[in-house]
Design an enzyme around this catalytic site. Structure first.
Site, PDB file in Angstrom:
ATOM      1  N   GLU A  28      -0.027  -0.883   5.852  1.00 40.28           N
ATOM      2  CA  GLU A  28       1.030  -0.317   6.705  1.00 40.28           C
ATOM      3  C   GLU A  28       0.812   1.166   6.923  1.00 40.28           C
ATOM      4  OE1 GLU A  28       4.657   1.424   8.238  1.00 40.28           O
ATOM      5  OE2 GLU A  28       3.688   1.947   6.354  1.00 40.28           O
TER       6      GLU A  28
ATOM      7  N   ASP B  28       0.844  -1.201   0.000  1.00 37.64           N
ATOM      8  CA  ASP B  28       0.000   0.000   0.000  1.00 37.64           C
ATOM      9  C   ASP B  28       0.875   1.246   0.000  1.00 37.64           C
ATOM     10  OD1 ASP B  28       0.757  -0.537   2.735  1.00 37.64           O
ATOM     11  OD2 ASP B  28      -0.775   0.879   3.412  1.00 37.64           O
TER      12      ASP B  28
HETATM   13  N1  BES Z   1       8.576   3.160   5.618  1.00 36.94           N
HETATM   14  C1  BES Z   1       7.984   4.117   6.478  1.00 36.94           C
HETATM   15  C2  BES Z   1       8.759   4.339   7.763  1.00 36.94           C
HETATM   16  C3  BES Z   1      10.198   4.772   7.613  1.00 36.94           C
HETATM   17  C4  BES Z   1      10.642   5.496   6.510  1.00 36.94           C
HETATM   18  C5  BES Z   1      11.081   4.463   8.613  1.00 36.94           C
HETATM   19  C6  BES Z   1      11.966   5.865   6.401  1.00 36.94           C
HETATM   20  C7  BES Z   1      12.404   4.846   8.525  1.00 36.94           C
HETATM   21  C8  BES Z   1      12.842   5.545   7.409  1.00 36.94           C
HETATM   22  C9  BES Z   1       6.559   3.682   6.793  1.00 36.94           C
HETATM   23  O1  BES Z   1       5.867   3.324   5.628  1.00 36.94           O
HETATM   24  C10 BES Z   1       5.800   4.843   7.392  1.00 36.94           C
HETATM   25  O2  BES Z   1       5.530   5.772   6.692  1.00 36.94           O
HETATM   26  N2  BES Z   1       5.447   4.766   8.676  1.00 36.94           N
HETATM   27  C11 BES Z   1       4.619   5.755   9.296  1.00 36.94           C
HETATM   28  C12 BES Z   1       3.877   5.169  10.453  1.00 36.94           C
HETATM   29  C13 BES Z   1       2.600   4.451  10.078  1.00 36.94           C
HETATM   30  C14 BES Z   1       1.913   3.952  11.328  1.00 36.94           C
HETATM   31  C15 BES Z   1       1.666   5.304   9.282  1.00 36.94           C
HETATM   32  C16 BES Z   1       5.446   6.896   9.832  1.00 36.94           C
HETATM   33  O3  BES Z   1       6.622   6.707  10.196  1.00 36.94           O
HETATM   34  O4  BES Z   1       4.906   7.997   9.888  1.00 36.94           O
HETATM   35 MN    MN Z   2       7.005   2.091   4.433  1.00 38.72          MN
HETATM   36 MN    MN Z   3       5.197   5.208   4.625  1.00 38.62          MN
END
Ligand code: BES
Ligand code: MN
Ligand code: MN
Length: 460
Positions: free
Chosen positions: A158, A88
């Site tokens: 995710e 996604d």
């Molecule tokens: N892949 C990201 C997280 C990420 C990106 C970690 C780059 C370290 C480096 C993930 O898809 C993301 O966007 N996570 C969200 C949290 C989620 C609960 C919506 C975030 O970190 O805001």
């Molecule tokens: Mn991600």
């Molecule tokens: Mn992300």
């Protein structure tokens, strides 16, 4: 190993073309209008797993978006690696800021990517990254070089909190049992200084509402005599962080892990180039918690940010009005050993405490997640470090990231295995932003590093 690397080299162009097919699908999990694309994307992922030579491929239905599973079992005496990723993507808005349509991938050179980068929503987060695993697997299978058992779990929620996957993990402990979990969904510190991500922050997310009068009022007739909820909310938000960059919520830091000066010195071996950092985002000056470096502020310290604020009239022209309500969305990034429940509770209490008596305040919690840390004396970290050192021909350091992947802690708690975050993006990839892209050399370095990881991990 040379045969596997040769295979990768000979099939580069096809790998990119296949990734383009995935990037053309607008699998936006946040917007129900894209449900069909989400379903289509899950099927496409399953098809690619099958084509790569993965067995038992299944599109598992859930209450939300499907989870794609597959495995390859070669020998019960060998370790099993579970590869996790997400198909996604974030909504592409604001769409007008994209140079080309977000779901029509194309390649262009940039200063940071002289060999070209793939531009599309999801290019780096996370389609381009989980796809590296499918292609590395295909290369290992086709060159008789798969050194352990593999399971794949690619989810479709995710970006909206992995709700269905949480249930799925709890209900399928046996199916998902493994020795470690390998994830490519994070960034390198830089191309010159490659890193294995050893930490992710947790997340608490709230939406707040401040209500003043019971209807919108004429600002001439009532202005100056009643609470304006926009003013009240702004004052309340401004109070959440003091002049030293400390979060003022009572007890907010109670459970924060204190990182030793020794470990901080080790972390700061990564050159914190603030000038470059500022230039890259067009900023005149950084700010944050006193006595911490920029690198520390975005990794080992918890933070609070208002993500959106609205209320009243925001259309064309002028409308003289005092709105009845004002709203904001606030995220807090957590570090060990804070928990989202604890922080939501503390935020809610404090936000009510600082509210004046003449308004009504409501706090609505959203999804959250726990922080994650992988110790560096683990075979998971060491295998990834060595793999990347071979692929990059440089020393690889550990690096804690500021982002969040809440399912990591759950994997560890439920499956009892460590997560290793071997991501190949860059901070400049513009994930969640217009013109998201993923360097072609990052993509290929990732595909090369993965078989090396498998080999190191199976050997130990
Ligand atoms: N892949 C990201 C997280 C990420 C990106 C970690 C780059 C370290 C480096 C993930 O898809 C993301 O966007 N996570 C969200 C949290 C989620 C609960 C919506 C975030 O970190 O805001
Ligand atoms: Mn991600
Ligand atoms: Mn992300």
């Amino acid at each position: 190993m040379q045969k596997t690397l040769d295979y990768i080299h000979q099939n580069k162009d096809r790998f990119v073309e296949e990734l383009f097919d995935l990037l053309r699908i607008a699998s936006i999990s946040a917007d129900p209008a894209y449900k069909n694309d989400v379903l289509k994307c899950a099927d496409k992922v399953a098809e690619y797993l099958q084509k790569a030579g993965v067995d038992n491929v299944e599109v598992c239905q859930t209450k939300g978006n499907p989870i794609v599973y597959g495995d390859k079992f070669i020998n019960p005496n060998l370790p099993t690696v579970l590869v996790y990723g997400h198909y996604d993507v974030q909504p592409p808005d604001p769409i007008e800021l994209w140079n080309k349509p977000p779901f029509e991938p194309y390649i262009e050179k940039t200063d940071i990517h002289p060999d070209g980068a793939i531009f599309a929503r999801g290019a780096a987060d996370d389609k381009g990254q989980f796809f590296m695993h499918l292609k590395a697997f295909e290369a290992m299978i086709n060159t008789d070089a798969l050194p352990c058992n593999v399971k794949f779990i690619i989810e479709g929620e995710e970006e909206v909190g992995s709700v269905s996957l949480s249930d799925f993990v709890n209900e399928n402990k046996e199916k998902l049992s493994c020795d470690c979990i390998l994830i490519s969904d994070t960034s390198l510190y830089s191309m010159e200084q490659p890193t294995v991500t050893t930490g992710l922050r947790g997340l608490s997310y709230v939406e707040v509402e401040v209500e003043g009068p019971n209807r919108d009022l004429h600002s001439g007739l009532y202005g100056g005599a009643v609470p304006n909820p926009i003013h009240t909310l702004s004052r309340m938000i401004a109070q959440l962080i003091d002049e030293n960059g400390h979060i003022t919520i009572d007890g907010f830091y109670d459970n924060v892990q204190v990182v030793s000066l020794e470990e901080r010195a080790e972390m700061n071996k990564l050159k914190d180039n603030v000038e470059e950092y500022k230039n890259a985002i067009g900023l005149r000056g950084v700010e944050g918690e006193k006595d911490y470096t920029t690198l520390e502020r975005t990794s080992i310290r918890p933070t609070l940010d208002c993500n959106g604020i609205w209320g009243g009239y925001t259309g064309e022209g002028a409308k003289t009005v005092i709105p009845s309500k004002a709203y904001a969305k606030i995220s807090m990034r957590l570090v060990p050993y804070q928990t989202p429940e604890e922080i939501i509770e503390k935020f809610t209490q404090y936000f009510h405490k600082i509210a004046p008596d003449n308004v009504k305040v409501t706090v609505n919690p959203h999804h959250g997640g726990l922080p994650y840390v992988l110790p560096i004396d683990t075979k998971e970290f060491q295998s990834a470090k060595k793999a990347m050192e071979t692929a990059f021909g440089r020393e690889v350091l550990p690096f804690r990231s500021g982002g969040s992947i809440p399912i990591t802690t759950m994997f560890e708690q439920v499956l009892g295995s460590k997560c290793v975050l071997m991501g190949f993006g860059l901070a400049s990839d513009a994930i969640h932003s217009p013109n998201e892209h993923y360097g072609l050399s990052n993509f290929f370095k990732g595909i090369e590093s993965i078989p090396l990881f498998f080999q190191n991990y199976a050997k130990q």
